[in-house]
Design a protein around this motif. Structure first.
Motif, PDB file in Angstrom:
ATOM      1  N   SER A   1      43.575  43.429  39.100  1.00 39.75           N
ATOM      2  CA  SER A   1      44.092  44.151  37.941  1.00 39.75           C
ATOM      3  C   SER A   1      43.402  43.631  36.687  1.00 39.75           C
ATOM      4  CB  SER A   1      45.607  43.964  37.824  1.00 39.75           C
ATOM      5  OG  SER A   1      46.272  44.665  38.846  1.00 39.75           O
ATOM      6  N   ILE A   2      43.224  44.485  35.720  1.00 37.02           N
ATOM      7  CA  ILE A   2      42.544  44.125  34.476  1.00 37.02           C
ATOM      8  C   ILE A   2      43.497  44.344  33.304  1.00 37.02           C
ATOM      9  CG2 ILE A   2      40.734  44.820  32.848  1.00 37.02           C
ATOM     10  CD1 ILE A   2      38.913  45.352  35.202  1.00 37.02           C
TER      11      ILE A   2
ATOM     12  N   SER B   1      31.875  40.806  34.451  1.00 38.51           N
ATOM     13  CA  SER B   1      32.009  41.726  35.577  1.00 38.51           C
ATOM     14  C   SER B   1      31.235  41.253  36.802  1.00 38.51           C
ATOM     15  CB  SER B   1      31.549  43.138  35.178  1.00 38.51           C
ATOM     16  OG  SER B   1      30.163  43.142  34.846  1.00 38.51           O
TER      17      SER B   1
ATOM     18  N   TYR C   1      33.080  39.744  39.886  1.00 35.34           N
ATOM     19  CA  TYR C   1      34.083  40.477  40.649  1.00 35.34           C
ATOM     20  C   TYR C   1      33.474  41.500  41.601  1.00 35.34           C
ATOM     21  CZ  TYR C   1      37.099  38.269  37.230  1.00 35.34           C
ATOM     22  OH  TYR C   1      37.750  37.326  36.449  1.00 35.34           O
TER      23      TYR C   1
ATOM     24  N   HIS D   1      35.755  42.647  44.443  1.00 35.21           N
ATOM     25  CA  HIS D   1      37.079  43.115  44.046  1.00 35.21           C
ATOM     26  C   HIS D   1      37.084  44.622  43.788  1.00 35.21           C
ATOM     27  CE1 HIS D   1      37.910  38.859  43.300  1.00 35.21           C
ATOM     28  NE2 HIS D   1      39.185  39.171  43.203  1.00 35.21           N
TER      29      HIS D   1
ATOM     30  N   VAL E   1      39.378  47.327  41.546  1.00 37.54           N
ATOM     31  CA  VAL E   1      40.364  47.391  40.474  1.00 37.54           C
ATOM     32  C   VAL E   1      41.433  48.424  40.818  1.00 37.54           C
ATOM     33  CG1 VAL E   1      40.765  47.898  38.044  1.00 37.54           C
ATOM     34  CG2 VAL E   1      38.708  46.656  38.728  1.00 37.54           C
TER      35      VAL E   1
ATOM     36  N   ILE F   1      44.628  48.978  35.371  1.00 41.71           N
ATOM     37  CA  ILE F   1      44.108  48.547  34.068  1.00 41.71           C
ATOM     38  C   ILE F   1      45.244  48.745  33.070  1.00 41.71           C
ATOM     39  CG2 ILE F   1      42.390  48.939  32.251  1.00 41.71           C
ATOM     40  CD1 ILE F   1      40.633  50.263  34.450  1.00 41.71           C
TER      41      ILE F   1
ATOM     42  N   PHE G   1      32.771  47.522  37.245  1.00 41.09           N
ATOM     43  CA  PHE G   1      33.727  47.239  38.308  1.00 41.09           C
ATOM     44  C   PHE G   1      33.856  48.413  39.265  1.00 41.09           C
ATOM     45  CE2 PHE G   1      34.908  44.525  34.808  1.00 41.09           C
ATOM     46  CZ  PHE G   1      35.363  43.345  35.398  1.00 41.09           C
TER      47      PHE G   1
ATOM     48  N   LEU H   1      36.407  50.784  41.142  1.00 43.79           N
ATOM     49  CA  LEU H   1      37.771  51.226  40.885  1.00 43.79           C
ATOM     50  C   LEU H   1      38.355  51.921  42.099  1.00 43.79           C
ATOM     51  CD1 LEU H   1      36.854  50.630  37.968  1.00 43.79           C
ATOM     52  CD2 LEU H   1      38.100  52.668  37.258  1.00 43.79           C
TER      53      LEU H   1
ATOM     54  N   VAL I   1      43.524  54.425  40.880  1.00 42.69           N
ATOM     55  CA  VAL I   1      43.722  53.367  39.888  1.00 42.69           C
ATOM     56  C   VAL I   1      44.740  53.789  38.827  1.00 42.69           C
ATOM     57  CG1 VAL I   1      41.727  54.153  38.540  1.00 42.69           C
ATOM     58  CG2 VAL I   1      42.555  51.806  38.256  1.00 42.69           C
TER      59      VAL I   1
ATOM     60  N   HIS J   1      50.784  47.630  37.856  1.00 42.12           N
ATOM     61  CA  HIS J   1      50.151  46.510  37.158  1.00 42.12           C
ATOM     62  C   HIS J   1      51.109  45.327  37.029  1.00 42.12           C
ATOM     63  CE1 HIS J   1      47.123  44.760  34.463  1.00 42.12           C
ATOM     64  NE2 HIS J   1      48.156  44.245  33.830  1.00 42.12           N
TER      65      HIS J   1
ATOM     66  N   TYR K   1      44.294  38.862  38.618  1.00 42.10           N
ATOM     67  CA  TYR K   1      44.130  39.693  37.429  1.00 42.10           C
ATOM     68  C   TYR K   1      43.181  39.000  36.454  1.00 42.10           C
ATOM     69  CZ  TYR K   1      47.813  36.596  35.558  1.00 42.10           C
ATOM     70  OH  TYR K   1      48.563  35.513  35.167  1.00 42.10           O
TER      71      TYR K   1
END
Length: 430
Positions: free
Chosen positions: A28-29, A70, A73, A76, A78, A81, A107, A109, A113, A271, A281
């Motif tokens: 998570s961002i 970035s 990751y 990862h 996402v 956000i 990233f 996604l 998302v 989130h 995160y």
């Protein structure tokens, strides 16, 4: 007929996701936007007024930080956000678009998302909300707090209830089918009757999600300093407001899934659940916090220190010692000493590689915030010991007091336990 959930997925589809593998870890961002029209009297968040030029300068720093980081990751995906603040909706729409475009570039996604932006009533236009939809934002969180204008004025809010009604209507018209409304109880001059009216009005709008928090007087805020000038609800009234929240929203079709958060079926905030379940995160921006693979860190709170930190990330972020050799994309190994050293070298604050004991603490007191409680079998898998071996005394004590209960392999707070949750949480600290 298109359902709200189908509509939300369609909104997400306006922003195509990158191709991702099944073995990718979820991320998570969080993006911190530290700007507001005026600080509320209870607010101790990292925020304040700013000019358009300062906003643009800050976004440029933010974009650089996102780009430099970035590369960590690559393994990862996402899943959410969250743009918080401050008041992120104060940013010109094009700046919001630039931030999300930079995240998309750096990233991978998930297809579904969840992308949330916080806004205050009166800080968005119909066009800005339509732009948000175009950028792929599919969840809006509106800071209402109360439907009583007198209560809003006492805590320094810049809007009226009518402003909120207009913002909410514009959001629905723009196409938002996932909206959260923030409420507060225990405000100066607030009564059980006026709070009940707020709950009734908000529930009647049928949002997908409601966050209902009790006011906390934070030291140093104007409301804290001048608290003797206000008439606050007493402890009994505060308890009645808390009980009314759960009872009324439950009858209105919202289920409590976390101590202060209520949602219609299928609309829980993904989130926030990442935080409570100790997922990975990454936080970007002034004072933003991160936690990846049991390493926590925080960006500087002061603007110049943050700018210096971003400057140092260029070199530190390319330190190949912290990547798995030959990996493409790069795969971060955060628990390695070189990664922790890089965080400190580039000016991050409160860098902490969590010990097993600290991880167990967080597993318990964060997980118990969720009404589903903690999974005792998951505890055993994660830590090689049962929760009873580590916390048997605390668990038995709170079960006997009626504050904790077991349902199968899950341990959760009772309704009584929720109200005194801080007492329960404190007992799980070593």
């Amino acid at each position: 007929m298109t359902t709200r959930k189908q509509g939300a997925r369609r909104q997400a589809g306006l922003w195509p996701a990158k191709q991702t593998g099944d073995n990718m870890r979820e991320l998570s961002i969080y993006i911190h936007i530290p700007f507001c029209v005026r600080k509320c009297l209870y607010c101790d968040f990292l925020s304040g007024p700013s000019s358009d030029g300062e906003m643009e300068s800050y976004v440029n720093l933010l974009l650089r930080e996102i780009k430099e980081q970035s590369i960590f990751y690559g393994d990862h995906r996402v899943v959410s956000i969250f743009m918080g603040g401050g008041t992120p909706s104060l940013l010109p729409a094009k700046e919001t678009g630039r931030i999300l475009e930079r995240i998309r570039d750096g990233f991978s996604l998930a297809e579904d998302v969840e992308i949330t932006i916080e806004c205050n009533p009166g800080t968005v236009t119909a066009q800005k909300l339509k732009n948000y939809i175009t950028y792929g934002i599919n969840r809006l969180s509106i800071g209402l707090q109360s439907t009583e204008d007198e209560e809003l004025a006492r805590i320094g809010r810049i809007h009226s209830y009518r402003d909120f009604q207009q913002t909410y209507a514009m959001a629905r018209e723009a196409g938002f089918c996932n909206i959260n409304i923030d409420l507060m109880a225990g405000l100066p001059g607030q009564s059980l009757t006026s709070y009940g009216k707020t709950l009734e009005r908000v529930a009647a709008l049928s949002p997908e999600h409601i966050s209902a928090y009790s006011l906390i007087l934070e030291e140093g805020t104007p409301l804290y300093v001048n608290q003797k000038e206000y008439m606050f609800p007493d402890e009994e009234e505060d308890r009645e407001m808390y009980e009314l929240t759960g009872r009324y929203l439950g009858e209105a079709g919202f289920h409590r899934y976390e101590i202060s958060n209520y949602a219609r079926a299928g609309w829980e905030c993904r989130h926030n659940k990442v935080y409570w379940r100790r997922g990975d995160y990454a936080g970007f921006g002034l004072g933003a916090s991160s936690m990846v693979n049991n390493v926590r860190w925080k960006n500087p709170d002061e603007h110049m220190s943050y700018a210096d930190c971003v400057e140092k990330m260029g070199d530190g972020g390319r330190d190949r010692r912290i990547f798995e050799p030959g990996s493409a994309p790069y795969i971060m190994r955060p628990q390695e000493k070189s990664f922790v050293e890089m965080l400190r070298r580039t000016g991050r604050c409160e860098v902490q590689a969590l010990t097993s004991e600290e991880q167990m603490e967080e597993f318990m007191f964060l997980g118990l915030r969720l009404t589903e409680g903690v999974d005792l079998e998951e505890f055993r898998r994660n830590f090689g010991k049962t929760a009873e071996e580590i916390y048997g005394k605390q668990i038995r004590m709170f079960e006997e007091q009626g504050l904790l209960k077991r349902e199968g392999q899950r341990l959760k707070l009772t309704s009584r336990g929720i109200y005194v949750s801080n007492v329960v949480f404190a007992a799980f600290l070593f």
